[in-house]
Design an enzyme around this catalytic site. Sequence first.
Site, PDB file in Angstrom:
ATOM      1  N   ASN A 107     -10.240   5.748 -10.435  1.00 19.49           N
ATOM      2  CA  ASN A 107      -9.321   4.274 -10.375  1.00 19.49           C
ATOM      3  C   ASN A 107      -8.922   4.123 -11.902  1.00 19.49           C
ATOM      4  O   ASN A 107      -8.249   4.499 -12.699  1.00 19.49           O
ATOM      5  CB  ASN A 107     -10.381   3.200 -10.679  1.00 19.49           C
ATOM      6  CG  ASN A 107      -9.854   1.811  -9.949  1.00 19.49           C
ATOM      7  OD1 ASN A 107      -8.748   1.987  -9.126  1.00 19.49           O
ATOM      8  ND2 ASN A 107     -10.192   0.706 -11.082  1.00 19.49           N
ATOM      9  N   HIS A 109      -6.462   1.005 -13.670  1.00 19.81           N
ATOM     10  CA  HIS A 109      -7.180  -0.218 -14.179  1.00 19.81           C
ATOM     11  C   HIS A 109      -5.842  -0.504 -15.237  1.00 19.81           C
ATOM     12  O   HIS A 109      -5.421  -0.118 -16.426  1.00 19.81           O
ATOM     13  CB  HIS A 109      -8.160  -0.600 -14.505  1.00 19.81           C
ATOM     14  CG  HIS A 109      -8.627  -2.196 -15.040  1.00 19.81           C
ATOM     15  ND1 HIS A 109      -8.779  -3.270 -13.939  1.00 19.81           N
ATOM     16  CD2 HIS A 109      -8.175  -2.615 -16.231  1.00 19.81           C
ATOM     17  CE1 HIS A 109      -9.221  -4.468 -14.466  1.00 19.81           C
ATOM     18  NE2 HIS A 109      -9.196  -3.872 -15.923  1.00 19.81           N
ATOM     19  N   ASP A 145     -15.323  -1.289 -13.457  1.00 15.38           N
ATOM     20  CA  ASP A 145     -14.419  -0.725 -14.386  1.00 15.38           C
ATOM     21  C   ASP A 145     -14.583  -0.275 -16.469  1.00 15.38           C
ATOM     22  O   ASP A 145     -14.054  -0.408 -16.866  1.00 15.38           O
ATOM     23  CB  ASP A 145     -13.266  -2.134 -14.836  1.00 15.38           C
ATOM     24  CG  ASP A 145     -12.739  -3.518 -13.724  1.00 15.38           C
ATOM     25  OD1 ASP A 145     -12.158  -1.918 -12.834  1.00 15.38           O
ATOM     26  OD2 ASP A 145     -11.869  -3.906 -13.543  1.00 15.38           O
TER      27      ASP A 145
HETATM   28  C1  GAR Z   1      -1.567  -1.898 -10.046  1.00 18.92           C
HETATM   29  O1  GAR Z   1      -0.968  -2.359 -11.127  1.00 18.92           O
HETATM   30  C2  GAR Z   1      -3.067  -1.274 -10.575  1.00 18.92           C
HETATM   31  O2  GAR Z   1      -3.520  -0.963 -11.847  1.00 18.92           O
HETATM   32  C3  GAR Z   1      -3.714  -2.786 -10.264  1.00 18.92           C
HETATM   33  O3  GAR Z   1      -3.193  -3.222  -8.944  1.00 18.92           O
HETATM   34  C4  GAR Z   1      -2.118  -2.686  -9.198  1.00 18.92           C
HETATM   35  C5  GAR Z   1      -1.565  -2.062  -8.578  1.00 18.92           C
HETATM   36  O4  GAR Z   1       0.379  -1.928  -7.815  1.00 18.92           O
HETATM   37  N1  GAR Z   1      -5.434  -2.190 -10.115  1.00 18.92           N
HETATM   38  C6  GAR Z   1      -6.049  -3.123 -10.387  1.00 18.92           C
HETATM   39  O5  GAR Z   1      -5.609  -4.465 -10.930  1.00 18.92           O
HETATM   40  C7  GAR Z   1      -7.627  -3.230  -9.774  1.00 18.92           C
HETATM   41  N2  GAR Z   1      -8.575  -4.228 -10.495  1.00 18.92           N
HETATM   42  P1  GAR Z   1       0.353  -1.136  -6.443  1.00 18.92           P
HETATM   43  O6  GAR Z   1      -0.223  -1.598  -5.173  1.00 18.92           O
HETATM   44  O7  GAR Z   1       1.692  -1.180  -6.694  1.00 18.92           O
HETATM   45  O8  GAR Z   1       0.493   0.533  -6.735  1.00 18.92           O
END
Ligand code: GAR
Length: 195
Positions: A107, A109, A145
């Site tokens: 994952n 984060h 996480d």
């Molecule tokens: C990213 O910033 C990722 O790190 C975050 O969501 C965004 C997705 O962007 N993930 C989380 O917050 C997980 N809890 P994307 O769809 O453009 O890759």
Amino acid sequence: PKKVAILISGGGSNMVSLAKSMTGDHPGRPCLVLSNVPGAGGLQKAEDMGIATEVVDHRDFKGDREAFETKLISVIDAYEPDAIAMAGFMRILTPTFIGHYAGKMLNIHPSLLPKYKGLHTHQHAIDAGDAEAGCSVHEVTAELDGGPILGQARVPILPEDTADDLAARVLVKEHLLYPAVLVRFLRGETEMLSL
Ligand code: GAR
């Protein structure tokens, strides 16, 4: 090559960076992009790249997490993935799902874990007066996480930053970090990467 399933909920920019990295002598290839949100922007991007897509809408299961995850597992396993990369997948998974893919699931984060698990990571970092922020790629374990950190990238927090400013600066690093960690993971290299 090893087959990599990518799980998304939104725009899928990390999914695109992962998928684009898997060419040539890369040990992996994308086998599936799955979204729990119908119409997520990343689905069209995956189709445009010629990657199979699936949707499993959690709302169809009316709060029955077990039924949702049973369906997820059956859809994913039809593609026989060797690894699962969660890339902006915004559902919390139970130990049932996580155990099924033990040792195979990554994952990303948007914080320097162990700081700021969960949501609103960038606002938390600004509110705390931190000098820097970043992102982490970790192995997924039953603790949210909380699995072993495989790589991190750091950025400065500037005085006038809003959470959106910081998110954009971190996202640029996410797109570098996640492919770099994935290739090492598929090769069995587990030493932590710092960017
Ligand atoms: C990213 O910033 C990722 O790190 C975050 O969501 C965004 C997705 O962007 N993930 C989380 O917050 C997980 N809890 P994307 O769809 O453009 O890759």
